[in-house]
Design an enzyme around this catalytic site. Structure first.
Site, short mmCIF file in Angstrom:
data_model
loop_
_atom_site.label_atom_id
_atom_site.label_comp_id
_atom_site.label_asym_id
_atom_site.label_seq_id
_atom_site.Cartn_x
_atom_site.Cartn_y
_atom_site.Cartn_z
N GLU A 111 0.88 -1.19 0.00
CA GLU A 111 0.00 0.00 0.00
C GLU A 111 0.90 1.22 0.00
OE1 GLU A 111 -3.55 2.12 2.64
OE2 GLU A 111 -2.85 0.09 3.16
N GLN B 192 13.22 -8.36 14.41
CA GLN B 192 13.03 -9.59 15.16
C GLN B 192 11.63 -10.18 14.96
OE1 GLN B 192 14.31 -8.90 19.21
NE2 GLN B 192 16.19 -7.89 18.55
N HIS C 120 4.44 -1.75 7.77
CA HIS C 120 3.43 -1.49 6.74
C HIS C 120 3.31 0.02 6.61
CE1 HIS C 120 -0.73 -1.78 4.84
NE2 HIS C 120 0.04 -2.59 4.12
N GLU D 207 -1.27 4.46 2.17
CA GLU D 207 -1.09 4.94 0.79
C GLU D 207 -0.63 6.40 0.80
OE1 GLU D 207 -3.72 5.98 -3.20
OE2 GLU D 207 -4.68 5.06 -1.45
N HIS E 258 10.90 -7.85 19.18
CA HIS E 258 9.75 -8.74 18.99
C HIS E 258 8.41 -8.01 19.01
CE1 HIS E 258 12.82 -11.71 19.68
NE2 HIS E 258 13.03 -11.25 20.88
N HIS F 79 4.54 1.62 11.37
CA HIS F 79 3.50 1.85 10.35
C HIS F 79 3.70 3.23 9.75
CE1 HIS F 79 -0.26 1.63 8.21
NE2 HIS F 79 -0.45 0.38 8.67
N ASN G 59 22.50 -10.07 17.47
CA ASN G 59 21.84 -10.41 16.21
C ASN G 59 22.82 -10.51 15.05
OD1 ASN G 59 18.66 -10.46 16.39
ND2 ASN G 59 19.41 -9.01 17.90
#
Length: 566
Positions: free
Chosen positions: A56, A69, A75, A78, A102, A107, A185
């Protein structure tokens, strides 16, 4: 290597079928999804269960050496864009050397700068998080810009710019923790790549098979192998009995074991790198992992870490290997005492203790000075000693061993009718790393033994004020009636870390059901607590008796040990 990755699905706002661009050095786990116009840089680790969907809002940028993680969702809407560091527009920009831990949610429109830490289940939406920020767990950051270098505490809801501007600055220990996570990591990244390569993993499997061939996997077999009798995996870097004892002690207290390594160049700048994490709490597996780490990093410095997982802090750092082959702390002085709890990671720990409960005063001072600690003294008369109202002695400005020892001797002579204790201070962290009683007015044994004959320092005052003892906190030495030496040392270790000791008892019926009864907290200082334990044993002579170490600040048990069976 990538998991499931695909072009963005055709939609009214995206018909270009943009595909992810993933650097060959990155690792994307097979159980993660990367969709659409996503750019992933060098050495990025994307763990299982991660969803990165630029279907999007797009594009996304994930900088080099960042780790994303398990369960993280990235996300974007638009509408709405942020300006990346390359001056181009993005739906989501994540900088380099950052950690999205985690189940965090990023967003877009959202910007996360370099060297940031986003804690478990925290959310960043329509916001900018500046370089070097630490966001702890379950936080919400929305519609604001967090200035660089700010600390967002757990559970915070930051939805106004006024709140964002008032946030505290990140402390050094917070930076150390975030960098430590990145290091872990990086080791995981190497491990995942190795696991996919037969050329890398097969020699390791062969080595492990050879290690345990002909012996029962466990502590006994490992102690033989790591002392050089059967295991060829160590190549002369066997684990000493003192190191085994230290590991056993840390595991018994519920701590996790870790390791770090550094080349001589990195050692000079304290730029340690993490070895593969040791997730197991099994003593045999931990010792095997330590042996493997020493073998893998021959020619480098290697240090052992004791980690309090719940408090997310290090309780111990001790050098266990040097590239020049010189003796290390554990191989020459025995088991290292775990320092008192600290809120930070990466701080030095005291080497004052030994496997027998104490070393000479000269050895302790030399070890502390080698760690860069400053030495000073405090004194107290009998009345002040009872209330722990210590007074500061003369400040010892020198870091020269002989001058420090002479100053300690002078302090013991000046306050010969009082208690005197040595204080070791980490000047960088500005905290105490050791408090050692070195003189008592009644002439009773104290923490350290007299200076050894081989020492360059000799003093009647030091010898008289530092006769045989066992504890790095003046809790006396030798055996206690009814207690093994190991148990007595365990008690001293708890007391030295500021923990409280309580006792519990149970008859045979209650013992079978785990229904222990409380005897109560054992009040007092070291010798008084040990004396109280003898009373507890005699009072409940026909019962099971166990001791419990309690962290009074965290209000939790740190360990327990059965000291009597009927």
């Amino acid at each position: 290597m990538a998991g499931y990755s695909s072009a963005a699905p055709p939609t009214p706002w995206s018909r270009g079928l943009a595909e992810p661009q993933i650097d060959g050095s990155a690792y994307v786990h097979a159980f993660s999804n990367v969709i659409g116009d996503v750019w992933i840089g060098e050495n990025v680790l994307i763990a299982p269960g991660t969803s990165i969907r630029a279907d999007e809002g797009a594009p996304f940028h994930i900088g080099s050496s960042t780790n994303i993680q398990d369960g993280v969702v990235i996300h974007g809407l638009e509408q709405g864009r942020v300006l990346g560091d390359d001056q181009k527009e993005y739906s989501v920009w994540v900088g380099r050397d950052s950690s999205l831990t985690h189940k965090a949610l990023i967003h877009g429109p959202a910007y996360v700068g370099d060297e940031c830490f986003i804690g478990f289940r925290s959310t960043v939406f329509n916001a900018r998080v500046g370089h070097g920020c630490i966001v702890m767990m379950h936080a919400l950051i929305q519609d604001v810009e967090i200035p660089p270098g700010k600390y967002v505490p757990s559970g915070a809801i930051i939805t106004s710019q006024q709140q964002a501007d008032r946030l505290p600055d990140v402390r050094q220990e917070d930076k150390d923790f975030a960098h430590h996570v990145v290091g872990i990591n990086e080791a995981l990244l190497a491990g995942y790549h190795c696991a996919r390569s037969s050329a890398c993993i097969n020699p390791i499997r062969a080595g492990l098979s050879q290690t345990f061939q002909g012996s029962t996997p466990g502590t006994h077999g490992l102690e033989e192998s790591i002392n050089g009798t059967t295991n060829t995996m160590n190549n002369g870097y066997g684990l000493s009995p003192a190191l085994i004892s230290q590991v056993r002690s840390l595991l018994a207290q519920g701590y996790r074991i870790g390791t770090e390594h550094a080349t001589p160049r990195r050692f000079k700048t304290s730029s340690w790198e993490s070895c593969a994490p040791i997730e197991s709490k099994n003593e045999g597996q931990v010792l095997s992992a330590l042996s493997g780490c020493l073998q893998e990093h021959q020619g480098e410095y290697v240090r052992l870490l004791g980690i309090d997982v719940q408090a997310r802090r290090r309780v111990l750092e001790v050098l266990i290997q040097r590239p020049d082959g010189k003796p290390t702390s554990l191989s020459t002085r025995g088991t290292v005492s775990v320092a008192a709890p600290s809120a930070s990671n990466g701080h030095r720990s005291s080497t004052a203790g030994t496997s027998n409960g104490g070393g000479s005063l000269a050895d302790q001072v030399r070890g502390l000075l080698q760690q860069g600690c400053r030495i000073t003294t405090e004194h107290a008369d009998k009345r002040r000693f009872k209330t722990s109202s210590w007074q500061v002695g003369a400040v010892i400005e020198s870091s020269n061993f002989n001058q420090v020892m002479a100053a300690l001797d002078s302090a013991m002579q000046q306050y010969s009718g009082e208690y005197v204790r040595l204080i070791a201070v980490d000047p960088l962290a500005k905290r105490r790393v050791a408090e050692v009683l070195i003189h008592r007015p009644d002439g009773k044994p104290v923490a350290t033994t007299a200076a050894s004959k081989g020492s360059t320092y000799s003093s009647n005052g030091a010898s008289n004020g530092a006769s045989n003892g066992a504890s790095s906190n003046g809790y006396g030495g030798g055996s206690v009636s009814g207690l093994s030496g190991e148990t007595a040392n365990q008690v001293r270790g708890w007391l030295g870390q500021g923990y409280r000791i309580s006792a519990e008892y149970a008859d045979k019926r209650r013992f079978k059901t785990g229904s222990w009864q409380t005897h109560g907290t054992l009040e007092g200082r070291g010798d008084q607590v040990l004396g109280s334990i003898s009373t507890v044993l005699s009072t409940h002579s026909g019962n099971y008796v166990r001791l419990v170490g309690v962290d009074p600040q965290a209000k939790r048990r740190v360990g327990q040990v059965i000291i009597q069976r009927p």
